[in-house]
Write a protein that holds these residues in place. Sequence first.
Motif, PDB file in Angstrom:
ATOM      1  N   PRO A  38       0.778  -1.148  -0.407  1.00  0.00           N
ATOM      2  CA  PRO A  38       0.262   0.073   0.093  1.00  0.00           C
ATOM      3  C   PRO A  38       1.150   1.244   0.132  1.00  0.00           C
ATOM      4  CG  PRO A  38      -1.190  -1.598   1.816  1.00  0.00           C
ATOM      5  CD  PRO A  38       0.914  -2.411   0.955  1.00  0.00           C
ATOM      6  N   GLY A  39       0.189   2.211  -0.872  1.00  0.00           N
ATOM      7  CA  GLY A  39       1.486   3.592  -1.104  1.00  0.00           C
ATOM      8  C   GLY A  39       2.550   3.123  -1.656  1.00  0.00           C
ATOM      9  N   GLU A  40       2.968   2.795  -2.135  1.00  0.00           N
ATOM     10  CA  GLU A  40       4.060   2.361  -3.050  1.00  0.00           C
ATOM     11  C   GLU A  40       4.157   1.771  -4.333  1.00  0.00           C
ATOM     12  OE1 GLU A  40       6.747   2.408  -2.262  1.00  0.00           O
ATOM     13  OE2 GLU A  40       6.436   3.192   0.434  1.00  0.00           O
ATOM     14  N   ARG A  41       4.844   1.593  -5.466  1.00  0.00           N
ATOM     15  CA  ARG A  41       4.536   1.382  -6.547  1.00  0.00           C
ATOM     16  C   ARG A  41       5.209   0.058  -6.720  1.00  0.00           C
ATOM     17  NH1 ARG A  41       8.156  -0.053 -10.231  1.00  0.00           N
ATOM     18  NH2 ARG A  41      10.705   0.056  -9.412  1.00  0.00           N
ATOM     19  N   ALA A  42       4.387  -0.990  -7.378  1.00  0.00           N
ATOM     20  CA  ALA A  42       3.645  -2.652  -7.802  1.00  0.00           C
ATOM     21  C   ALA A  42       5.316  -2.450  -8.029  1.00  0.00           C
ATOM     22  CB  ALA A  42       2.740  -2.536  -8.367  1.00  0.00           C
ATOM     23  N   ARG A  43       5.165  -3.757  -8.318  1.00  0.00           N
ATOM     24  CA  ARG A  43       6.472  -4.143  -7.990  1.00  0.00           C
ATOM     25  C   ARG A  43       7.092  -5.612  -9.412  1.00  0.00           C
ATOM     26  NH1 ARG A  43      11.868  -2.739  -4.990  1.00  0.00           N
ATOM     27  NH2 ARG A  43      12.713  -3.506  -6.543  1.00  0.00           N
ATOM     28  N   LEU A  44       7.473  -6.077 -10.441  1.00  0.00           N
ATOM     29  CA  LEU A  44       7.882  -7.435 -10.812  1.00  0.00           C
ATOM     30  C   LEU A  44       9.587  -7.674 -10.191  1.00  0.00           C
ATOM     31  CD1 LEU A  44       6.494  -9.754 -12.057  1.00  0.00           C
ATOM     32  CD2 LEU A  44       7.166  -8.357 -14.285  1.00  0.00           C
ATOM     33  N   ILE A  45       9.032  -8.934 -10.082  1.00  0.00           N
ATOM     34  CA  ILE A  45      10.560  -9.616  -9.168  1.00  0.00           C
ATOM     35  C   ILE A  45      10.475 -10.583 -10.205  1.00  0.00           C
ATOM     36  CG2 ILE A  45      12.206 -10.372  -7.758  1.00  0.00           C
ATOM     37  CD1 ILE A  45      11.027  -8.887  -6.082  1.00  0.00           C
ATOM     38  N   TRP A  46      11.576 -11.513 -11.077  1.00  0.00           N
ATOM     39  CA  TRP A  46      11.461 -12.730 -11.672  1.00  0.00           C
ATOM     40  C   TRP A  46      13.088 -13.004 -12.429  1.00  0.00           C
ATOM     41  CZ3 TRP A  46      13.988 -11.872 -16.467  1.00  0.00           C
ATOM     42  CH2 TRP A  46      14.469 -10.670 -17.157  1.00  0.00           C
ATOM     43  N   ARG A 153      11.566  -7.201 -18.923  1.00  0.00           N
ATOM     44  CA  ARG A 153      11.079  -5.642 -18.717  1.00  0.00           C
ATOM     45  C   ARG A 153      10.446  -5.050 -18.754  1.00  0.00           C
ATOM     46  NH1 ARG A 153      16.784  -6.880 -21.223  1.00  0.00           N
ATOM     47  NH2 ARG A 153      17.365  -8.085 -19.189  1.00  0.00           N
ATOM     48  N   GLN A 154       9.738  -4.566 -19.726  1.00  0.00           N
ATOM     49  CA  GLN A 154       8.894  -3.847 -20.412  1.00  0.00           C
ATOM     50  C   GLN A 154       7.681  -3.804 -19.072  1.00  0.00           C
ATOM     51  OE1 GLN A 154       7.451  -4.842 -24.392  1.00  0.00           O
ATOM     52  NE2 GLN A 154       9.360  -3.744 -25.065  1.00  0.00           N
ATOM     53  N   ILE A 155       6.914  -4.861 -19.423  1.00  0.00           N
ATOM     54  CA  ILE A 155       6.027  -5.043 -17.191  1.00  0.00           C
ATOM     55  C   ILE A 155       7.073  -4.539 -16.466  1.00  0.00           C
ATOM     56  CG2 ILE A 155       4.898  -6.282 -16.483  1.00  0.00           C
ATOM     57  CD1 ILE A 155       4.710  -7.987 -19.388  1.00  0.00           C
ATOM     58  N   GLN A 156       8.452  -4.948 -15.680  1.00  0.00           N
ATOM     59  CA  GLN A 156       8.240  -3.991 -14.926  1.00  0.00           C
ATOM     60  C   GLN A 156       8.665  -2.719 -15.083  1.00  0.00           C
ATOM     61  OE1 GLN A 156      12.386  -5.817 -14.658  1.00  0.00           O
ATOM     62  NE2 GLN A 156      12.394  -6.793 -12.159  1.00  0.00           N
ATOM     63  N   TYR A 157       8.856  -2.081 -15.518  1.00  0.00           N
ATOM     64  CA  TYR A 157       8.483  -0.634 -15.797  1.00  0.00           C
ATOM     65  C   TYR A 157       7.476   0.035 -15.923  1.00  0.00           C
ATOM     66  CZ  TYR A 157      14.044  -1.945 -15.892  1.00  0.00           C
ATOM     67  OH  TYR A 157      14.952  -2.038 -15.114  1.00  0.00           O
ATOM     68  N   ILE A 162       1.656  -3.673 -13.425  1.00  0.00           N
ATOM     69  CA  ILE A 162       1.208  -4.417 -12.614  1.00  0.00           C
ATOM     70  C   ILE A 162      -0.237  -4.618 -11.837  1.00  0.00           C
ATOM     71  CG2 ILE A 162       2.480  -5.558 -10.652  1.00  0.00           C
ATOM     72  CD1 ILE A 162       5.191  -4.568 -12.119  1.00  0.00           C
ATOM     73  N   ASP A 163      -0.119  -3.723 -11.393  1.00  0.00           N
ATOM     74  CA  ASP A 163      -1.860  -3.495 -10.415  1.00  0.00           C
ATOM     75  C   ASP A 163      -2.671  -4.139 -11.757  1.00  0.00           C
ATOM     76  OD1 ASP A 163      -0.005  -1.891  -8.538  1.00  0.00           O
ATOM     77  OD2 ASP A 163      -0.595  -0.102  -9.561  1.00  0.00           O
ATOM     78  N   GLY A 164      -2.751  -3.027 -12.835  1.00  0.00           N
ATOM     79  CA  GLY A 164      -4.007  -4.628 -13.665  1.00  0.00           C
ATOM     80  C   GLY A 164      -3.951  -5.560 -13.623  1.00  0.00           C
ATOM     81  N   CYS A 165      -3.205  -6.371 -13.265  1.00  0.00           N
ATOM     82  CA  CYS A 165      -2.889  -7.993 -13.014  1.00  0.00           C
ATOM     83  C   CYS A 165      -3.685  -8.019 -11.672  1.00  0.00           C
ATOM     84  CB  CYS A 165      -1.536  -8.352 -13.187  1.00  0.00           C
ATOM     85  SG  CYS A 165      -0.998  -8.474 -14.854  1.00  0.00           S
ATOM     86  N   LEU A 166      -3.408  -7.107 -10.884  1.00  0.00           N
ATOM     87  CA  LEU A 166      -3.559  -7.439  -9.539  1.00  0.00           C
ATOM     88  C   LEU A 166      -5.324  -7.256  -9.544  1.00  0.00           C
ATOM     89  CD1 LEU A 166      -3.776  -8.111  -6.697  1.00  0.00           C
ATOM     90  CD2 LEU A 166      -3.438  -5.685  -6.217  1.00  0.00           C
ATOM     91  N   THR A 167      -5.943  -6.510 -10.375  1.00  0.00           N
ATOM     92  CA  THR A 167      -7.475  -5.688 -10.166  1.00  0.00           C
ATOM     93  C   THR A 167      -7.818  -7.303 -11.196  1.00  0.00           C
ATOM     94  OG1 THR A 167      -6.515  -2.859 -10.295  1.00  0.00           O
ATOM     95  CG2 THR A 167      -8.392  -3.662 -11.388  1.00  0.00           C
TER      96      THR A 167
END
Length: 185
Positions: A38-46, A153-157, A162-167
Amino acid sequence: MTPPCARTWGRRGRTPLIQVRGRSWRRLSIAAMACYQPGERARLIWRPKDYRRFKHERKSFAWTDYRDLAVCAHLQLGGPIVLLWDNLNTHLAAGMRRFEAERDWLTVYQLPAYAPDLNPVEGFWSLLRRGLLANTAFADADHLVRTVRRGLRQIQYRPALIDGCLTGTGLTISDRHPTPSRKAQ
């Protein structure tokens, strides 16, 4: 390395054919984590795992690889982690269960069986298949690896993706960890 087909065209009355270069025993596996706070940008770690070097090596991630990914995420994010696991057999391995029990910074929830619609990471694979990987016949395994890395990398940045995938899952983020409710006595 058969490409997923997104769209194609052809003359009326003729079936279009897509040429591919053939198959091989080479394989690329990728493990990914969607990280939300919450309050932070979403991140993708792979992490990718390429199996071209050793023909007799295990052809998928072991529980130790997932353990290392969770530790890496903990170090990068600098806080406690709540994992939503699907029912992959390596997520349910005894070694992974022991690892989860020994770490106070790690909370794990198991998703129901056959529920990919609740897993935000499935959205990343969908974005990759419909994006850079669509309608591409890869020349060799290196071309595949480069394309997958570029797509991730395109998704990661793009935290909005990333928020849309959670939504898309219908799940929400809260400031508190969920606790089991007690029955009234």
